[in-house]
Each structure stands twice: as structure tokens, then as C-alpha cells.
Design a protein around this motif. Structure first.
Motif, short mmCIF file in Angstrom:
data_model
loop_
_atom_site.label_atom_id
_atom_site.label_comp_id
_atom_site.label_asym_id
_atom_site.label_seq_id
_atom_site.Cartn_x
_atom_site.Cartn_y
_atom_site.Cartn_z
N SER A 160 0.82 -1.20 0.00
CA SER A 160 0.00 0.00 0.00
C SER A 160 0.86 1.26 0.00
O SER A 160 1.88 1.33 0.69
CB SER A 160 -0.90 -0.01 1.25
OG SER A 160 -1.58 1.21 1.40
N SER A 162 0.29 5.57 0.42
CA SER A 162 -0.61 6.69 0.63
C SER A 162 -0.76 7.45 -0.68
O SER A 162 0.05 7.32 -1.61
CB SER A 162 -0.05 7.63 1.71
OG SER A 162 1.14 8.25 1.25
N ARG A 199 2.60 -1.41 4.39
CA ARG A 199 2.68 0.01 4.07
C ARG A 199 4.08 0.30 3.55
O ARG A 199 5.07 0.06 4.24
CB ARG A 199 2.36 0.86 5.29
CG ARG A 199 0.91 0.71 5.74
CD ARG A 199 0.55 1.65 6.87
NE ARG A 199 -0.83 1.46 7.31
CZ ARG A 199 -1.38 2.06 8.36
NH1 ARG A 199 -0.65 2.91 9.07
NH2 ARG A 199 -2.64 1.82 8.68
#
Length: 211
Positions: A160, A162, A199
């Protein structure tokens, strides 16, 4: 997603953790694992980093980048070469991917798979030979926008980014794809639906998200 724990890891330690999860899945069966993420998160590179460690742990591995299962250019570019909706819905040959790679891995499947179907550079069939996979083989399917397509996958890993990191790390010539990734977040929510989420805003300092 509820309460979660975000655990920062070094890249090497992250690979170890992911390998642990992969090899413990159905140890005596063929296994399809998706390594999913936007191009800027480098899912192909992360999948490649898992290959040798999984082999060391005793399981044969086949890494298949999803780009080898794109549809012909006449279909991909029917609405232009930079149409984000077509990129989202029409580029991947989902039927070919299921038929030639994933369904043969099922318990009642043939175990005979095609590692590539279409070369997007030459826009021709790759004419790859079929492979018959050992019973405990792990197939790592890597690429973008793989989830939410009802593919028969036994483990899904999503890298992932942002929205800010995605914009910063996407090359200018690929920024036209950003609306497709925004749609993916809205419609599929891969950060909530994947089995494992990483992340990866900073590739040198990834973090594993634990439920």
C-alpha cells in the motif's frame, strides 16, 4: 479494518515474515499467492525477493508477473493509450489468467500451467511451453489491480502507498494511471481485503499491518 498494529520492519525482515506466511499455507498443495500493489510500490520486485527464500524453505516457486497476461493492444487501447478506466477494467486478461495459470492449481486441476500468455512489447503470443508443477509449488502472481476480480488466490499480499507517496513515486509518464488506483481504493479497498498489508511509502522502511 478495526484495531490494527503497524509493525515497522527492515526490508530483509519483511521478506522473512512474508516467506513464513507463504510457506505455512497448505504445505502439501499448490498455492497461488498474489503480490499486489501500484506500479510505484514495485510488486514485481517484492515478489522476486520471495522466490529464493521460499525455495530454501523447501517449496518450488514460479514467479509470474501479471504483465504476461495482458490483453492484446487492440483491446487494451480501444479507448486510447492513457484511459484510466480501461487500465482498471480492460487491460488484464482475467479469463486467460484463470484458465492458463490459476485454475490448474486447484485441488482438482491439471497442475499444467502456462507461465506467460501475451508479450505486451511485441503484442504477440509468447508461445511459452506449459509447465507441470510439483504438488507443493507456490505460484507468485505479481502486479497491480489484482484483487477484487474473484481470482482463485489462496493468499493475497497488498503493498500500500498513501495517495501522496503514490503521486510522488509515480513517474510523470504514468500519472495518467492515478485515477485507476483511486478507483481501486474506493471499490476494492485492498488495504482492508488483502490477507497481508504492507505500508510501503518508504521502500527502505516498510511496515507490516497486523489485525
Amino acid at each position: 479494518m478495526g484495531s490494527v498494529v503497524v509493525r515497522p520492519l527492515s526490508p530483509d525482515r519483511l521478506v522473512e515474515e512474508l516467506v513464513d506466511r507463504v510457506v505455512e499455507q497448505r504445505p502439501h498443495e499448490r498455492l497461488a499467492v498474489a503480490v499486489d500493489g501500484p506500479e510505484a510500490a514495485a510488486p514485481d520486485e517484492w515478489a522476486a525477493s520471495l522466490v529464493d527464500p521460499v525455495k530454501v524453505r523447501g517449496r518450488p516457486v514460479l514467479h509470474v508477473p501479471a504483465r504476461w497476461f495482458l490483453r492484446p493492444a487492440s483491446l487494451r487501447f480501444e479507448h486510447g493509450r492513457q484511459d484510466p478506466d480501461a487500465f482498471y477494467t480492460d487491460w488484464l486478461d482475467v479469463g486467460g489468467l484463470r484458465r492458463e495459470l490459476l485454475e490448474p492449481l486447484e485441488p482438482d486441476g491439471s497442475a499444467r500451467v502456462l507461465p506467460s500468455l501475451w508479450d505486451p512489447e511485441t503484442d504477440r503470443a509468447t508461445r511459452a511451453d506449459y509447465l507441470t508443477l510439483a504438488p507443493n509449488t507456490v505460484v507468485l502472481l505479481s502486479g497491480s489491480l489484482l484483487l477484487g476480480r474473484s481470482l482463485p488466490l489462496r493468499l493475497t499480499i497488498h503493498f500500500s502507498l498513501s495517495s501522496g507517496a503514490l503521486r510522488r513515486r509515480t513517474p510523470p509518464e504514468r500519472c495518467w494511471t492515478l485515477p485507476a488506483y483511486a478507483r481501486y481504493e474506493r471499490e476494492v479497498a485492498p488495504g482492508d481485503t488483502a490477507d497481508l498489508v504492507v505500508r510501503a511509502d518508504d521502500p527502505d522502511h516498510p511496515a507490516l499491518v497486523l489485525p
